[in-house]
Design a protein around this motif. Structure first.
Motif, PDB file in Angstrom:
ATOM      1  N   GLY A  36       0.715  -1.191   0.207  1.00  0.00           N
ATOM      2  CA  GLY A  36       0.009   0.158   0.037  1.00  0.00           C
ATOM      3  C   GLY A  36       0.996   1.244  -0.032  1.00  0.00           C
ATOM      4  O   GLY A  36       0.338   2.248   0.034  1.00  0.00           O
ATOM      5  N   ILE A  37       2.194   1.265   0.098  1.00  0.00           N
ATOM      6  CA  ILE A  37       3.080   2.447  -0.005  1.00  0.00           C
ATOM      7  C   ILE A  37       2.630   3.244  -1.538  1.00  0.00           C
ATOM      8  O   ILE A  37       2.545   2.633  -2.515  1.00  0.00           O
ATOM      9  CB  ILE A  37       4.275   2.111   0.074  1.00  0.00           C
ATOM     10  CG1 ILE A  37       5.136   3.248   0.649  1.00  0.00           C
ATOM     11  CG2 ILE A  37       4.933   1.423  -1.113  1.00  0.00           C
ATOM     12  CD1 ILE A  37       5.174   3.528   1.872  1.00  0.00           C
ATOM     13  N   SER A  38       2.436   4.505  -1.246  1.00  0.00           N
ATOM     14  CA  SER A  38       2.291   5.385  -2.582  1.00  0.00           C
ATOM     15  C   SER A  38       3.582   5.580  -3.516  1.00  0.00           C
ATOM     16  O   SER A  38       4.658   5.244  -2.835  1.00  0.00           O
ATOM     17  CB  SER A  38       1.990   6.701  -1.985  1.00  0.00           C
ATOM     18  OG  SER A  38       3.066   7.513  -1.507  1.00  0.00           O
ATOM     19  N   VAL A 103       4.473  14.947  11.862  1.00  0.00           N
ATOM     20  CA  VAL A 103       3.872  13.667  11.173  1.00  0.00           C
ATOM     21  C   VAL A 103       2.819  13.216  12.386  1.00  0.00           C
ATOM     22  O   VAL A 103       1.970  12.941  11.998  1.00  0.00           O
ATOM     23  CB  VAL A 103       4.887  12.796  10.572  1.00  0.00           C
ATOM     24  CG1 VAL A 103       4.230  11.699  10.200  1.00  0.00           C
ATOM     25  CG2 VAL A 103       5.639  13.379   9.570  1.00  0.00           C
ATOM     26  N   ILE A 104       3.259  13.047  13.719  1.00  0.00           N
ATOM     27  CA  ILE A 104       2.590  12.467  14.601  1.00  0.00           C
ATOM     28  C   ILE A 104       1.576  13.470  14.840  1.00  0.00           C
ATOM     29  O   ILE A 104       0.453  12.752  14.920  1.00  0.00           O
ATOM     30  CB  ILE A 104       3.724  12.237  15.994  1.00  0.00           C
ATOM     31  CG1 ILE A 104       4.659  11.285  15.886  1.00  0.00           C
ATOM     32  CG2 ILE A 104       2.847  12.250  17.230  1.00  0.00           C
ATOM     33  CD1 ILE A 104       5.827  11.361  16.800  1.00  0.00           C
ATOM     34  N   GLU A 111      -3.810  10.721   6.294  1.00  0.00           N
ATOM     35  CA  GLU A 111      -2.551  10.381   5.773  1.00  0.00           C
ATOM     36  C   GLU A 111      -2.256  11.396   4.840  1.00  0.00           C
ATOM     37  O   GLU A 111      -0.874  11.543   4.499  1.00  0.00           O
ATOM     38  CB  GLU A 111      -2.606   8.963   5.240  1.00  0.00           C
ATOM     39  CG  GLU A 111      -1.371   8.607   4.401  1.00  0.00           C
ATOM     40  CD  GLU A 111      -0.249   8.270   5.506  1.00  0.00           C
ATOM     41  OE1 GLU A 111       0.916   8.111   5.161  1.00  0.00           O
ATOM     42  OE2 GLU A 111      -0.465   8.284   6.474  1.00  0.00           O
ATOM     43  N   ALA A 112      -3.015  12.012   4.035  1.00  0.00           N
ATOM     44  CA  ALA A 112      -2.891  13.016   3.090  1.00  0.00           C
ATOM     45  C   ALA A 112      -2.327  14.421   3.853  1.00  0.00           C
ATOM     46  O   ALA A 112      -3.344  14.963   4.570  1.00  0.00           O
ATOM     47  CB  ALA A 112      -3.995  13.272   2.068  1.00  0.00           C
ATOM     48  N   THR A 159       2.250  12.541   1.359  1.00  0.00           N
ATOM     49  CA  THR A 159       1.592  11.563   2.573  1.00  0.00           C
ATOM     50  C   THR A 159       2.372  11.747   3.897  1.00  0.00           C
ATOM     51  O   THR A 159       3.697  11.907   3.833  1.00  0.00           O
ATOM     52  CB  THR A 159       1.547  10.101   2.206  1.00  0.00           C
ATOM     53  OG1 THR A 159       2.776   9.528   1.894  1.00  0.00           O
ATOM     54  CG2 THR A 159       0.734  10.057   0.955  1.00  0.00           C
ATOM     55  N   CYS A 160       1.968  11.276   4.831  1.00  0.00           N
ATOM     56  CA  CYS A 160       2.693  11.028   6.269  1.00  0.00           C
ATOM     57  C   CYS A 160       3.750  10.217   6.051  1.00  0.00           C
ATOM     58  O   CYS A 160       4.786  10.492   6.448  1.00  0.00           O
ATOM     59  CB  CYS A 160       1.650  10.641   7.350  1.00  0.00           C
ATOM     60  SG  CYS A 160       0.471  12.071   7.998  1.00  0.00           S
ATOM     61  N   ALA A 161       3.527   9.150   5.423  1.00  0.00           N
ATOM     62  CA  ALA A 161       4.583   8.074   5.023  1.00  0.00           C
ATOM     63  C   ALA A 161       5.739   8.768   4.331  1.00  0.00           C
ATOM     64  O   ALA A 161       6.941   8.488   4.585  1.00  0.00           O
ATOM     65  CB  ALA A 161       4.066   6.818   4.325  1.00  0.00           C
ATOM     66  N   GLU A 162       5.426   9.475   3.371  1.00  0.00           N
ATOM     67  CA  GLU A 162       6.389  10.315   2.485  1.00  0.00           C
ATOM     68  C   GLU A 162       7.143  11.282   3.139  1.00  0.00           C
ATOM     69  O   GLU A 162       8.476  11.038   3.370  1.00  0.00           O
ATOM     70  CB  GLU A 162       5.839  10.845   1.339  1.00  0.00           C
ATOM     71  CG  GLU A 162       6.647  11.492   0.269  1.00  0.00           C
ATOM     72  CD  GLU A 162       6.094  12.007  -0.928  1.00  0.00           C
ATOM     73  OE1 GLU A 162       6.990  12.740  -1.698  1.00  0.00           O
ATOM     74  OE2 GLU A 162       4.981  12.107  -0.989  1.00  0.00           O
TER      75      GLU A 162
END
Length: 193
Positions: A36-38, A103-104, A111-112, A159-162
């Motif tokens: 699911g990683i962008s 991010v936290i 997430e966006a 995204t938060c992940a990015e």
């Protein structure tokens, strides 16, 4: 040409900063396989794994906004002092910490990461501060300055992940005593100004 942030050995020896071997970042390649990683997050992680470099152009506005300064990823303080545009390991730790805290704080908002959500999160973080009213006025002026002539906000979306991968790059540099050289193109050997 865009801005690259290249991990380099700290301190410089001789005339050049020696780039860090990509082997020090090879584990970032594992992020590509996370379900699911962008695509942008995967591409960023793969680039870091292969080169020890972040193509920082896309992140300059959001990082400056999050950290409350201008030109953070350009290392403008050093450049203004007629020094090499380098972020030392302590600076890398500060950048990583600021992005990590953001991010936290953003995760409950989704997430966006958009211009609007950054404003919302930063307002909530500043509202409880000692100088909240003054800081909120400052934030509003920063946000207004990013609007274009017609009043439209920047169209970036992360995204938060990015952003977590961006933070992890600077955290890795800080933990291993690397610096980051801000360059307009990824050099094989980052030059001394």
């Amino acid at each position: 040409m865009g801005l690259d942030n290249v991990a380099v050995q700290w301190p410089r020896t001789g005339q050049f900063y020696d780039p860090v071997a990509p082997a020090d970042f090879v584990d970032f390649g594992e992020i590509v396989d996370v379900p699911g990683i962008s695509a942008p997050t995967a591409a960023l992680a793969e680039l870091i794994a292969k080169t020890g470099t972040v193509r920082a152009t896309a992140y300059t506005e959001v990082v400056d906004l999050i950290l409350g300064l201008d030109g953070v990823l350009y290392a403008t303080d050093a450049a203004a002092e007629d020094e090499d545009p380098v972020i030392d390991p302590d600076g890398c730790a500060w950048i990583a910490g600021g992005i990590e805290r953001f991010v936290i704080a953003h995760r409950p908002h989704g997430e966006a990461v958009t211009f609007e959500s950054v404003g919302t999160v930063l307002r909530s973080l500043l509202a409880d501060g000692r100088l909240a009213e003054q800081q909120l006025r400052w934030l509003d002026s920063r946000l207004d300055a990013l609007l274009d002539e017609s009043g439209a906000p920047p169209q970036w979306t992360f995204t938060c992940a990015e952003l977590s991968v961006v933070a992890a790059f600077y955290r890795r540099c800080a933990e291993r005593g690397f610096a980051v050289y801000a360059d307009s193109a990824a050099p094989r050997r980052a030059g001394h100004s």
